[in-house]
Design an enzyme around this catalytic site. Structure first.
Site, PDB file in Angstrom:
ATOM      1  N   CYS A 116       0.951  -1.316   0.159  1.00  0.00           N
ATOM      2  CA  CYS A 116      -0.416   0.044  -0.069  1.00  0.00           C
ATOM      3  C   CYS A 116       0.733   1.431   0.614  1.00  0.00           C
ATOM      4  O   CYS A 116       0.395   2.128  -0.510  1.00  0.00           O
ATOM      5  CB  CYS A 116      -0.949  -0.347   0.849  1.00  0.00           C
ATOM      6  N   HIS A 256      -3.531   7.490   2.765  1.00  0.00           N
ATOM      7  CA  HIS A 256      -3.903   6.071   1.969  1.00  0.00           C
ATOM      8  C   HIS A 256      -4.908   5.809   2.834  1.00  0.00           C
ATOM      9  O   HIS A 256      -5.174   5.716   3.867  1.00  0.00           O
ATOM     10  CB  HIS A 256      -2.948   4.684   2.957  1.00  0.00           C
ATOM     11  N   ASN A 286     -10.555  -0.098   0.087  1.00  0.00           N
ATOM     12  CA  ASN A 286      -8.631  -0.018   0.105  1.00  0.00           C
ATOM     13  C   ASN A 286      -8.256  -0.699  -1.334  1.00  0.00           C
ATOM     14  O   ASN A 286      -8.544  -1.609  -1.615  1.00  0.00           O
ATOM     15  CB  ASN A 286      -8.274  -1.002   1.334  1.00  0.00           C
TER      16      ASN A 286
END
Length: 332
Positions: A116, A256, A286
């Site tokens: 990520c 994020h 996500n």
């Protein structure tokens, strides 16, 4: 002579049409909308449907739109850094596949895998090629088809992830705008808590690995959350302090989008109010490498030349980091 910075001169994004809602997930696993929203902030996510569709198919429309916005051809791109944890194949690189699909005949490229945090690692890497004078146009793509590695019988992970792509163009800037600083970190001891065990040289694909579910994303949620909530916040503050930034002169936090509680903790630690924080986790979940550039794409109309942005991420590996970016243009 002015120092050359690597500035974002165009941004674009793409998400698939299919919307996977919490209500639909309720029919697949033992979960419910209230439980998901309370713990993650996610209400829906986008899924790339269709036979033979891969991560590069998320990137093609995003990149083509970016080139159109910037008014340049694919042949002007010199380097493609494709940040992804779900490449089309182990090789060739998805960067090469993308280059072929869009006609970027003069570009070289490679894939960058940092889970990520991938986009931040890629952005910082791409900036070096601009700052050194080696290249004038670098394309950084963050894209993942997480639905390809999610077990939709595992309620702990299937609620979290979606598919999407965001991309930016980096070009030289002498007005003191662009990538100003970065703090990037890794800790390999976190590997056992967030990973995909199958498909690499350690556990090559076999009937056994498939039956054991080793090709799905695995996460030990509590451990990952605890580490992320502390470290993503700390690194955002560290890059602010290094550059003498306070909550007053930071215009935007671009975090994020893994969990709303992690986003809130990062904003609180940095002293930033909700109206300075980009949040779209409720719509997309996500998307791994895609989350930060997708935020920049959605907020592009609100960004002004000279705005101070703090980009922060945390991912499997563990990987984490923060980038101080000065926005280089006001959209006409």
């Amino acid at each position: 002579m002015s120092k050359i910075h690597a500035a974002i001169t165009a941004v674009n994004g793409y998400v698939p049409d299919y919307v996977l809602t919490n209500q639909e997930l309720e029919t697949m696993v033992d979960t419910n909308d209230e439980w998901i929203v309370t713990r993650t902030g996610i209400k829906e996510r986008r899924i790339l449907k269709g036979e033979g569709k891969a991560t590069s198919d998320l990137a093609v429309p995003a990149v083509k739109g970016l080139l159109e916005k910037r008014g340049i051809s694919a042949e002007e791109i010199e380097l493609i850094i494709f940040c992804t944890s779900t490449p089309d194949m182990l090789f060739p690189a998805t960067a090469n596949i993308l280059a072929n699909k869009i006609g970027a005949k003069n570009a070289w490229g490679y894939d960058l895998q940092a889970a990520c945090s991938g986009f931040l690692f890629g952005l910082t890497t791409g900036a070096q090629f601009i700052e050194s004078g080696k290249h004038k146009k670098v394309l950084v793509v963050g894209a993942d088809k997480m639905s390809s590695v999610v077990n939709y019988e595992d309620r702990n992970t299937c609620i979290l992830f979606g598919d999407g792509c965001g991309c930016v163009l980096l070009e030289p800037n002498e007005e003191n705008n662009g990538v100003m600083d970065a703090v990037l970190k890794t800790d390999g001891s976190g590997g056992p808590y967030l990973n995909i065990k199958g498909g690499g040289s350690l556990n090559p694909a076999s009937h056994q690995t498939v039956e054991a579910g080793l090709h799905y994303a695995y996460q030990e949620g509590r451990t990952v959350f605890k580490f992320a909530v502390t470290n993503m916040a700390e690194v955002a503050v560290e890059v602010m302090e290094r550059n003498h930034l306070t909550s007053e002169n930071v215009d935007w936090l671009v975090p994020h989008q893994a969990n709303k509680r992690i986003i809130d903790a990062t904003a609180e630690r940095a002293g930033l109010s909700e109206d300075k924080v980009m949040v779209n986790i409720h719509k997309y979940g996500n998307t791994t490498s895609g989350t930060i550039p997708l935020c920049l794409w959605e907020w592009e109309n609100q960004l002004k030349k000279g705005d101070n942005l703090i980009l922060a991420a945390f991912g499997g590996g563990f990987t984490w980091g923060a980038v101080y970016l000065k926005w280089a243009y006001t959209k006409a």
